[in-house]
Design a protein around this motif. Structure first.
Motif, mmCIF file in Angstrom:
data_model
loop_
_atom_site.group_PDB
_atom_site.id
_atom_site.type_symbol
_atom_site.label_atom_id
_atom_site.label_comp_id
_atom_site.label_asym_id
_atom_site.label_seq_id
_atom_site.Cartn_x
_atom_site.Cartn_y
_atom_site.Cartn_z
ATOM 1 N N ILE A 253 0.804 -1.185 0.080
ATOM 2 C CA ILE A 253 -0.200 -0.019 0.016
ATOM 3 C C ILE A 253 0.836 1.246 0.008
ATOM 4 C CG2 ILE A 253 -1.630 1.428 1.298
ATOM 5 C CD1 ILE A 253 -2.618 -1.520 2.423
ATOM 6 N N ALA A 254 1.998 1.275 0.822
ATOM 7 C CA ALA A 254 2.739 2.441 0.933
ATOM 8 C C ALA A 254 3.406 2.692 -0.640
ATOM 9 C CB ALA A 254 3.834 2.080 1.849
ATOM 10 N N GLN A 255 3.656 1.454 -1.282
ATOM 11 C CA GLN A 255 4.619 1.680 -2.473
ATOM 12 C C GLN A 255 3.590 2.519 -3.654
ATOM 13 O OE1 GLN A 255 5.582 -2.305 -3.721
ATOM 14 N NE2 GLN A 255 6.186 -2.773 -1.483
ATOM 15 N N THR A 256 2.499 2.016 -3.484
ATOM 16 C CA THR A 256 1.243 2.454 -4.401
ATOM 17 C C THR A 256 1.036 3.897 -3.937
ATOM 18 O OG1 THR A 256 0.066 0.499 -4.501
ATOM 19 C CG2 THR A 256 -1.163 2.615 -4.962
ATOM 20 N N ALA A 257 0.913 4.256 -2.784
ATOM 21 C CA ALA A 257 0.787 5.623 -2.330
ATOM 22 C C ALA A 257 2.014 6.329 -2.618
ATOM 23 C CB ALA A 257 0.466 5.720 -0.644
ATOM 24 N N SER A 258 3.073 6.205 -2.464
ATOM 25 C CA SER A 258 4.360 6.745 -2.682
ATOM 26 C C SER A 258 4.478 7.145 -4.335
ATOM 27 C CB SER A 258 5.763 6.136 -2.342
ATOM 28 O OG SER A 258 6.517 6.989 -2.304
ATOM 29 N N SER A 284 5.643 28.397 2.797
ATOM 30 C CA SER A 284 7.036 28.675 2.904
ATOM 31 C C SER A 284 7.096 29.901 3.863
ATOM 32 C CB SER A 284 7.785 29.018 1.726
ATOM 33 O OG SER A 284 9.055 29.377 1.888
ATOM 34 N N SER A 285 8.032 29.662 4.822
ATOM 35 C CA SER A 285 8.151 30.984 5.843
ATOM 36 C C SER A 285 8.833 32.069 5.024
ATOM 37 C CB SER A 285 9.033 30.371 7.040
ATOM 38 O OG SER A 285 10.403 29.783 6.622
ATOM 39 N N ALA A 286 9.677 31.860 4.121
ATOM 40 C CA ALA A 286 10.339 32.731 3.385
ATOM 41 C C ALA A 286 9.775 33.383 2.209
ATOM 42 C CB ALA A 286 11.842 32.285 3.188
ATOM 43 N N MET A 287 9.281 32.246 1.322
ATOM 44 C CA MET A 287 8.890 32.521 -0.024
ATOM 45 C C MET A 287 7.398 32.528 0.143
ATOM 46 S SD MET A 287 11.535 30.314 -2.222
ATOM 47 C CE MET A 287 11.510 29.017 -0.593
ATOM 48 N N ALA A 288 6.428 33.731 0.326
ATOM 49 C CA ALA A 288 4.932 33.711 0.648
ATOM 50 C C ALA A 288 4.387 33.073 -0.498
ATOM 51 C CB ALA A 288 4.808 35.124 0.872
ATOM 52 N N TYR A 289 4.782 33.147 -1.791
ATOM 53 C CA TYR A 289 4.093 32.872 -2.855
ATOM 54 C C TYR A 289 3.978 31.311 -3.124
ATOM 55 C CZ TYR A 289 8.629 32.077 -4.842
ATOM 56 O OH TYR A 289 9.969 31.666 -4.783
ATOM 57 N N LYS A 290 4.569 30.369 -2.402
ATOM 58 C CA LYS A 290 4.861 29.151 -2.748
ATOM 59 C C LYS A 290 3.458 28.303 -2.092
ATOM 60 C CE LYS A 290 8.309 26.858 -3.022
ATOM 61 N NZ LYS A 290 9.506 26.089 -2.358
ATOM 62 N N ARG A 291 3.209 27.196 -2.999
ATOM 63 C CA ARG A 291 2.425 26.355 -2.615
ATOM 64 C C ARG A 291 2.655 25.062 -2.697
ATOM 65 N NH1 ARG A 291 -3.617 28.093 -4.901
ATOM 66 N NH2 ARG A 291 -4.100 26.184 -3.981
ATOM 67 N N ASN A 292 3.500 24.462 -1.611
ATOM 68 C CA ASN A 292 4.069 23.519 -1.591
ATOM 69 C C ASN A 292 2.980 22.028 -1.444
ATOM 70 O OD1 ASN A 292 6.471 24.670 -1.783
ATOM 71 N ND2 ASN A 292 6.657 24.758 0.634
ATOM 72 N N PRO A 293 3.311 21.092 -2.277
ATOM 73 C CA PRO A 293 2.357 20.081 -2.027
ATOM 74 C C PRO A 293 2.781 19.113 -0.802
ATOM 75 C CG PRO A 293 4.159 19.456 -3.599
ATOM 76 C CD PRO A 293 4.456 20.587 -3.068
ATOM 77 N N MET A 294 2.734 19.668 0.350
ATOM 78 C CA MET A 294 3.048 19.162 1.636
ATOM 79 C C MET A 294 2.387 17.842 2.048
ATOM 80 S SD MET A 294 0.785 19.667 4.355
ATOM 81 C CE MET A 294 -0.552 20.621 4.865
ATOM 82 N N ARG A 295 0.946 17.352 1.454
ATOM 83 C CA ARG A 295 0.440 16.298 1.838
ATOM 84 C C ARG A 295 0.989 15.101 1.174
ATOM 85 N NH1 ARG A 295 -3.202 20.551 1.999
ATOM 86 N NH2 ARG A 295 -4.864 20.489 3.737
ATOM 87 N N SER A 296 1.162 15.518 -0.010
ATOM 88 C CA SER A 296 1.849 14.409 -1.006
ATOM 89 C C SER A 296 3.252 14.278 -0.442
ATOM 90 C CB SER A 296 1.950 14.725 -2.442
ATOM 91 O OG SER A 296 0.658 14.989 -2.997
ATOM 92 N N GLU A 297 3.977 15.076 -0.067
ATOM 93 C CA GLU A 297 5.551 14.809 0.699
ATOM 94 C C GLU A 297 5.418 14.086 1.893
ATOM 95 O OE1 GLU A 297 8.038 18.952 -0.950
ATOM 96 O OE2 GLU A 297 6.216 19.270 0.667
ATOM 97 N N ARG A 298 4.431 14.445 2.829
ATOM 98 C CA ARG A 298 4.119 13.577 3.941
ATOM 99 C C ARG A 298 3.786 12.128 3.574
ATOM 100 N NH1 ARG A 298 -0.118 16.138 7.757
ATOM 101 N NH2 ARG A 298 1.522 17.907 7.558
ATOM 102 N N VAL A 299 2.873 11.877 2.648
ATOM 103 C CA VAL A 299 2.636 10.590 2.092
ATOM 104 C C VAL A 299 3.794 9.805 1.577
ATOM 105 C CG1 VAL A 299 1.644 9.056 0.337
ATOM 106 C CG2 VAL A 299 0.147 10.995 1.419
#
Length: 481
Positions: A253-258, A284-299
């Motif tokens: 499952i983790a392989q699929t998710a990653s 981002s604490s420095a780059m206010a324009y950023k929309r990082n895919p943090m949920r996918s990164e956490r996965v």
């Protein structure tokens, strides 16, 4: 959740985990299950003729949940044995039953059987979340089954596919994982009553040498705890290969998710797709324009952890000495619950992502148009040949213009003007009026839409239909995603 900020807190339970899975691996669930096992053992022994009274059974039944963990901790400090500590504290609540609690059993009667119960119940939670995720992905694939998008091989632009077809690849992997979860829930066996080295000698003594009653007790205890299968033979513990099999499923499952989350991160970089982003969320604490895919990164982060756990389970199985050795215990206290907790969190994250994923069709189209001129040349070539053109001459015209257009893109950073070059070349004058229809992206996606429809109808919808009641009742835990 531990609020003492001077001690380490496990982020799986303190930060991410869903309530249902956290409860299954909690001390309360674990040790109340021990008490239910002792009660079930006593009931089955009484049924087979041992001198156990109804009063003893009733006393045990009345105290399955009221566990004084402080008293247990104090007793364990004295006895240095977790199971005996719980027996003593349980016995204080039901004094008449004290003499028959744990009768004939060894510690693994409660520890191993409880872990098998926890794994089976944990797999049921995983199954429910897989169902929800599959249902959401199926709807997404169906909705976008015909939306062209640039395909990639080697992360280089390749033939077009569709958004729905791409996401159906993740859905198929989830389906394969789901099938293995289903199989394991049905197949996972119970240790039941085996005795200290797996010979059932203590129970044979209790039943005065009656082998049939020993076998019946084994079946009855398993049935009383909801299991149809019992391990045929064991040492003191059930074979640790079962742990490996279960961890391998979670790793799958983790392989699929990653894989899915990594692709979403790549698509986010291309600005084709975005995962949900809260109104006041900070990228981002420095780059206010950023929309990082943090949920996918956490996965991906949690998946990396889960994918490494089967190696631990494999080593535990490989290093068990004879009928048992205790070096499995501390390791399994970490591997089993954390494998389930992390997988549960991964699925909750993917449910959240797929529920609010954002497509940007104009960006997707722009990327297609930047590469389509090269992909369309074969169609243009064939159409011109059908109108009387010379295939070899036309091929050379395309090659010459392609090289010039590619050089302009690379050297000047300009748009790809290959199609304009070909449209205005006299060699292609015979199909000039057909250019637009020949360049329609929907003509470059092959059977992708039909493949998605067939896959959903033949593979996914039968599963969702089979579990309709569970799916209707299920909802993902409200976790901090």
């Amino acid at each position: 959740m531990n609020t003492d900020n001077t001690v380490y807190q496990n982020p799986l339970t303190g930060r991410y985990a869903g309530k249902e899975m956290s409860y299954i691996w909690s001390p309360q669930y674990k040790h109340s299950t021990w008490r239910r096992l002792w009660l079930t053992l006593a009931r089955c022994e009484q049924k087979l003729g041992l001198d156990i009274t109804d009063t003893q059974i009733e006393q045990m039944s009345a105290h399955l949940e009221d566990i004084d963990f402080d008293k247990v901790a104090a007793k364990e400090k004295e006895l240095r044995h977790d199971v005996m500590s719980h027996i003593h504290v349980f016995g204080e609540l039901c004094p008449e039953a004290m003499p028959i609690i744990h009768l004939g059993a060894t510690s693994c009667f409660v520890t191993d059987n409880t872990e098998l119960i926890q794994m089976r119940e944990g797999l049921k939670v995983i199954r429910g979340k897989l169902l929800k995720l599959m249902a959401q992905l199926a709807a997404f694939c169906d909705e976008h089954r015909a939306m062209p998008t640039l395909g990639f091989t080697h992360f280089q632009p390749a033939q077009l596919t569709t958004v729905g077809k791409r996401f159906s690849l993740y859905l198929q992997d989830l389906m394969l994982d789901f099938e293995r979860v289903e199989e394991e829930i049905e197949r996972i066996p119970f240790r039941s009553v085996k005795g200290t080295t797996g010979t059932q000698a203590s129970f044979l003594e209790l039943f005065d040498g009656d082998h049939a009653k020993c076998r019946q007790l084994e079946r009855d205890v398993a049935a009383g705890m909801g299991f149809a299968n019992v391990v045929a033979v064991s040492g003191q513990t059930y074979t640790r290969k079962i742990d490996y099999f279960v961890m391998a499923i979670l790793s799958g499952i983790a392989q699929t998710a990653s894989k899915m989350a990594t692709d979403i991160r790549l698509m986010a970089n291309m600005k084709e797709v975005e995962e949900p982003f809260e109104k006041k969320q900070i990228g981002s604490s420095a780059m206010a324009y950023k929309r990082n895919p943090m949920r996918s990164e956490r996965v991906c982060s949690l998946a990396r952890y889960v994918m490494n756990l089967p190696g631990n389970a494999a080593m535990t199985e490989a290093t068990q000495w004879f009928e048992r050795t205790l070096d499995d215990s501390a390791n399994r206290r970490l591997v089993l619950p954390e494998g389930f907790l992390a997988t549960d969190i991964i699925l909750s994250l993917l449910i959240n992502i797929t529920n609010g994923i954002q497509l940007w069709p104009n960006v997707i189209r722009r990327h297609i148009q930047s590469e389509l001129p090269f992909m369309a040349t074969e169609n243009l070539l064939m159409a011109a040949v059908k109108k009387g053109g010379n295939r070899q001459e036309l091929h050379e015209v395309i090659r010459t213009h392609s090289m010039a257009a590619a050089k302009r893109v690379k050297e000047e950073g300009a748009d790809n003007d290959l199609l304009d070059r070909l449209r205005n070349d006299p060699a292609f004058a015979c199909i000039r009026d057909e250019f637009d229809s020949l360049l329609d992206p929907s003509t470059f996606i092959g059977r992708a839409p039909e493949q998605v429809t067939d896959f959903l109808n033949e593979c996914i919808r039968p599963i969702l239909g089979r579990y309709k009641a569970e799916l209707d009742a299920a909802s993902a835990d409200a976790v901090n995603v």
